[in-house]
Design an enzyme around this catalytic site. Structure first.
Site, PDB file in Angstrom:
ATOM      1  N   LYS A 206       0.844  -1.199   0.000  1.00  0.00           N
ATOM      2  CA  LYS A 206       0.000   0.000   0.000  1.00  0.00           C
ATOM      3  C   LYS A 206       0.883   1.254   0.000  1.00  0.00           C
ATOM      4  CE  LYS A 206      -3.524   2.231   2.771  1.00  0.00           C
ATOM      5  NZ  LYS A 206      -4.362   2.176   3.962  1.00  0.00           N
ATOM      6  N   GLU A 212      10.978  -4.589   4.023  1.00  0.00           N
ATOM      7  CA  GLU A 212      11.176  -5.999   3.625  1.00  0.00           C
ATOM      8  C   GLU A 212      10.632  -6.254   2.211  1.00  0.00           C
ATOM      9  OE1 GLU A 212       9.887  -4.708   6.333  1.00  0.00           O
ATOM     10  OE2 GLU A 212       8.467  -6.015   7.348  1.00  0.00           O
ATOM     11  N   GLY A 267      -4.764  -1.866   5.140  1.00  0.00           N
ATOM     12  CA  GLY A 267      -3.967  -2.988   4.619  1.00  0.00           C
ATOM     13  C   GLY A 267      -4.576  -4.336   4.958  1.00  0.00           C
ATOM     14  N   ARG A 268      -5.010  -4.505   6.202  1.00  0.00           N
ATOM     15  CA  ARG A 268      -5.515  -5.818   6.637  1.00  0.00           C
ATOM     16  C   ARG A 268      -6.941  -6.100   6.140  1.00  0.00           C
ATOM     17  NH1 ARG A 268      -4.089  -2.492  10.661  1.00  0.00           N
ATOM     18  NH2 ARG A 268      -5.683  -1.576  11.988  1.00  0.00           N
ATOM     19  N   GLU A 353      -4.098  -6.624  15.073  1.00  0.00           N
ATOM     20  CA  GLU A 353      -3.562  -5.329  14.622  1.00  0.00           C
ATOM     21  C   GLU A 353      -4.664  -4.263  14.703  1.00  0.00           C
ATOM     22  OE1 GLU A 353      -0.315  -5.222  11.583  1.00  0.00           O
ATOM     23  OE2 GLU A 353      -1.760  -4.076  10.435  1.00  0.00           O
ATOM     24  N   HIS A 384      -3.562 -32.883  18.510  1.00  0.00           N
ATOM     25  CA  HIS A 384      -2.372 -33.619  18.948  1.00  0.00           C
ATOM     26  C   HIS A 384      -1.246 -32.672  19.338  1.00  0.00           C
ATOM     27  CE1 HIS A 384      -4.186 -37.416  17.811  1.00  0.00           C
ATOM     28  NE2 HIS A 384      -4.727 -36.723  16.823  1.00  0.00           N
ATOM     29  N   LYS A 512       9.188  -0.597  13.282  1.00  0.00           N
ATOM     30  CA  LYS A 512       9.680  -0.353  11.918  1.00  0.00           C
ATOM     31  C   LYS A 512      10.727   0.759  11.934  1.00  0.00           C
ATOM     32  CE  LYS A 512       5.600  -1.179   8.972  1.00  0.00           C
ATOM     33  NZ  LYS A 512       4.643  -0.511   8.110  1.00  0.00           N
TER      34      LYS A 512
END
Ligand code: F6P
Length: 547
Positions: A206, A212, A267-268, A353, A384, A512
Site C-alpha cells: 500500500k 522488507e 492494509g488488513r 492489529e 495432537h 519499523k
C-alpha cells in the site's frame, strides 16, 4: 464520550458475569432443550451456532443493550456511507465499497468511489485475461508460467490465505508463489525454481515503503536483470499494487503496470482490492468476483439484519463477553479444513492489529481487557498439539470451530472422520468429565480403589469451555468471502463496543522506525547509536561475529 464501563449495560454485564462464574454450560443445556434453536443462526450457505457459550437470554439481552448504548448501528452506518471513522488517520473505512455488487454509489468526500473501483476491477480483469491467455509475454516472448507475489502483512496474508484455501479450484495455467519475509531463505528458495523469462512479479505494498517488501522486490529485479541484461525487461515482468504512485514510478514500474488502491482501504482489509490480484491471476477473475459476492452478501446481512440476528454483531458481543467480562485472555481459531490452515494467521493480523490497543477513542486508558490473543491451527493436527491445554489447562480459551458440510476433496470417509472430531471436541469442551464419571469408568475397567484414587483428579475434565461453531456448505470462493467478511465486521463491532480505534497500527510503526536505524548501524561500522545496554550488546556481538 463517557467510558464504556460507566454504561448501565456494562454494569449489568459485570453483575451477570459474576453470577455466571458459578454456572456450568452443561447445566444450561440440560435446563433448556432448545438452546441450539435459540442460539444459532442460519444464513444462506452457513450455520452459526453460539449455543455452547456461557450465555442465556439475560446475558444476550444485556449484550444487546450494550450494542444499543454504544450506538453500534449508527457507527456501522457511518462506515457504509464513507464517513471518516478512522479518525486517528483522518480516513474513511470503506473496504465494503470494494465488494459493493449493487449499483448504489458510495461517496467519500462527495465523490462516488464506485466508479474508480469498477475501473480498477476492469483493469485487473483485462490484465488477468492477458496473462492467463498467454497474450502477455515476457522479455524473450515466452508466456508467463509463474506468478510471484511480494508483499507482507495485509499485502500478503489475505491473498496467500485465499490461495491456500481455494487451491483445489485452480487450473494448470499458472503456478503461484509468495514471498513475504526479509529472510533470504524464502526468496532464494522461490527463485531457484523459476525461469526469469516466464515469471511475473506482483509487488504489493500500500505504501511502497515497507522495507522488507522493497528489499525482496529489488532482489527480484536484480535476479531478472542478471539474466535479461536489459532494463526494459522489468516492464514485462513487474507489476505493482499500491496507493503510492510516486514510489512505484521511482522503483521503475510503468504506470500502466500499477494497480491502485485507496487510502480508505486498510492494509488488513485490502484483499478485496487489487491486492487480490495474485488470487485473480491464479484462480481466474470469475473466482475473484465470487469472493467479492460472498463478502457482499454478508455486508448486506450486517447492514440489514436486526442486531439480535446479526451474526457479526453477535460474534463481537461474544468476544467481549468471554474476554472483557468472563476474563478469557486468548481465543483459539480452529479450522477443521486443511485448506484453511492460514486462517489463524490471517485473523491474527485482522483482529490483533485492529483491536490490540488500550486507549479509548479520546485517548484515555481503558479500564478493561480489550481483545484476546488469537492463535490456532487446523484440526485434527491441533488436537495432537495443544488441545490438552484447552481441555485441562487452568485458563479458559474460548474457541471458534470452523468446518464444512462438503469437503473440497472427497476421499473415502475422511470428511466424516474430520467432522466427527470437530463435533466431539465442542461437546467434550462443553460438558467435560466429572469425578463420578471417571470413577465409574475406572471401576468398570477393573481398577483397584487405590488406583482409582491415584488417577481420578488427573482424568477429570471440568468442561465449561465456550466454543462457537461455524459450518459452511463448502469451502469455495463465495463461502470464503462470506466467512472473512463475518470476521471483518466482528472486528469492526469489537472496536466500537470497546471504544478502540480499529484502523490504525501505531504499535507496528514503532518497531519499523527503530529497525531502519539499527540497519544503518549493522551495515556501517562508523555508525553507532546509543541504546540500552542489552540492545548495544546484541548489536556489537552480532557485528563482531558477522565479520
Ligand atoms: O504490519 C503493519 C503494516 O502496516 C500492515 O498494516 C500492512 O498490512 C503491512 O504493514 C504492509 O504494509 P504495506 O502494504 O504498506 O507494505
Amino acid at each position: 464520550m463517557s467510558c464504556r464501563s460507566q454504561l448501565s449495560s456494562w454494569q449489568s454485564l459485570q453483575e451477570l458475569a459474576n453470577k455466571m462464574k458459578n454456572t456450568h454450560l452443561k447445566d444450561l443445556f440440560s435446563q433448556d432443550k432448545s438452546r441450539f434453536d435459540t442460539f444459532s443462526i442460519q444464513l444462506p450457505g452457513l450455520l452459526f451456532d453460539y449455543s455452547k457459550n456461557l450465555i442465556t437470554a439475560n446475558e444476550m439481552n444485556a449484550l444487546q443493550s450494550l450494542a444499543q448504548q454504544t450506538e453500534l448501528t449508527a457507527w456501522r452506518d457511518k462506515m457504509f456511507i464513507g464517513e471518516k471513522i478512522n479518525f486517528t488517520e483522518n480516513r474513511a473505512v470503506l473496504h465494503v465499497a470494494l465488494r459493493n455488487r449493487s449499483c448504489a454509489p458510495i461517496f467519500v468526500e462527495g465523490k462516488d468511489v464506485s466508479q474508480p473501483i469498477a475501473a480498477e476491477l476492469s483493469k485487473m480483469h483485462a490484465f488477468v485475461n492477458k496473462v492467463r491467455s498467454g497474450e502477455w509475454k515476457g522479455y524473450t516472448g515466452r508466456v508467463i508460467t509463474d506468478v510471484v507475489s511480494i508483499g507482507v502483512g495485509g499485502s500478503n496474508l489475505g491473498p496467500q490465505m485465499t490461495t491456500e484455501a481455494l487451491q483445489n479450484y485452480a487450473d494448470e495455467t499458472l503456478r503461484i508463489h509468495y514471498i513475504s519475509n526479509a529472510d533470504g531463505v524464502q526468496i532464494s528458495k522461490v527463485l531457484k525454481q523459476l525461469n526469469p523469462a516466464s515469471t511475473l512479479f506482483v509487488v504489493s505494498s500500500k505504501t511502497f515503503t515497507t522495507s522488507e517488501t522493497m528489499a525482496n522486490a529489488k532482489t527480484a529485479v536484480a535476479w531478472l536483470k542478471s539474466v535479461a541484461n536489459d532494463d526494459a525487461a522489468v516492464a514485462k515482468h513487474f507489476v505493482a499494487v499500491s496507493t503510492n504512485l510516486a514510489k512505484t514510478a521511482e522503483f521503475g514500474i510503468s504506470s500502466d503496470n500499477v494497480f491502485t488502491m485507496w487510502d480508505w482501504v486498510g492494509g488488513r482489509f485490502s484483499m478485496w482490492s487489487a491486492i487480490g490480484l495474485p488470487v485473480a491471476l491464479y484462480l481466474g477473475f470469475d473466482a475473484f468476483i465470487e469472493l467479492l459476492e460472498g463478502a457482499f452478501e454478508v455486508d448486506e446481512h450486517f447492514k440489514d439484519a436486526p442486531l439480535t440476528e446479526n451474526v457479526p454483531v453477535i460474534m463481537a458481543l461474544l468476544s467481549i463477553w468471554n474476554t472483557t467480562f468472563l476474563g478469557a485472555k486468548a481465543q483459539a481459531i480452529l479450522p477443521y479444513d486443511q485448506t484453511m490452515h492460514m486462517l489463524p494467521a490471517y485473523l491474527q493480523q485482522a483482529e490483533m492489529e485492529s483491536n490490540g490497543k488500550s486507549v479509548t477513542f479520546s485517548g484515555e486508558v481503558v479500564p478493561y481487557t480489550t481483545v484476546p490473543l488469537l492463535w490456532g491451527m487446523t484440526g485434527i493436527n491441533g488436537q495432537h498439539a495443544f488441545y490438552q491445554y484447552l481441555h485441562q489447562g487452568n485458563t479458559i480459551v474460548p474457541a471458534d470451530f470452523i468446518g464444512s458440510i462438503k469437503p473440497v476433496v472427497e476421499v473415502n470417509n475422511h470428511h466424516e472422520i474430520l467432522m466427527s472430531n470437530f463435533f466431539a471436541q465442542t461437546e467434550a469442551l462443553m460438558s467435560g468429565v466429572t469425578t463420578e464419571q471417571v470413577r465409574e469408568e475406572l471401576t468398570a475397567k477393573g481398577h483397584s480403589t487405590q488406583e482409582i484414587e491415584n488417577l481420578v483428579n488427573h482424568k477429570v475434565h471440568k468442561g465449561n469451555r465456550p466454543t462457537t461453531s461455524i459450518l459452511l456448505d463448502k469451502v469455495d470462493a463465495k463461502h470464503l468471502g462470506k466467512l472473512i467478511a463475518l470476521y471483518e465486521h466482528k472486528i469492526f463491532c469489537q472496536g466500537i463496543l470497546l471504544q478502540i480505534c480499529s484502523f490504525d497500527q501505531w504499535g507496528v510503526e514503532l518497531g519499523k522506525g527503530l529497525a531502519s536505524k539499527i540497519q544503518n548501524e549493522l551495515e556501517n561500522d562508523t555508525i553507532t547509536a546509543e541504546h540500552d545496554s542489552s540492545t548495544n550488546g546484541l548489536i556489537s556481538y552480532f557485528k563482531k561475529k558477522r565479520v
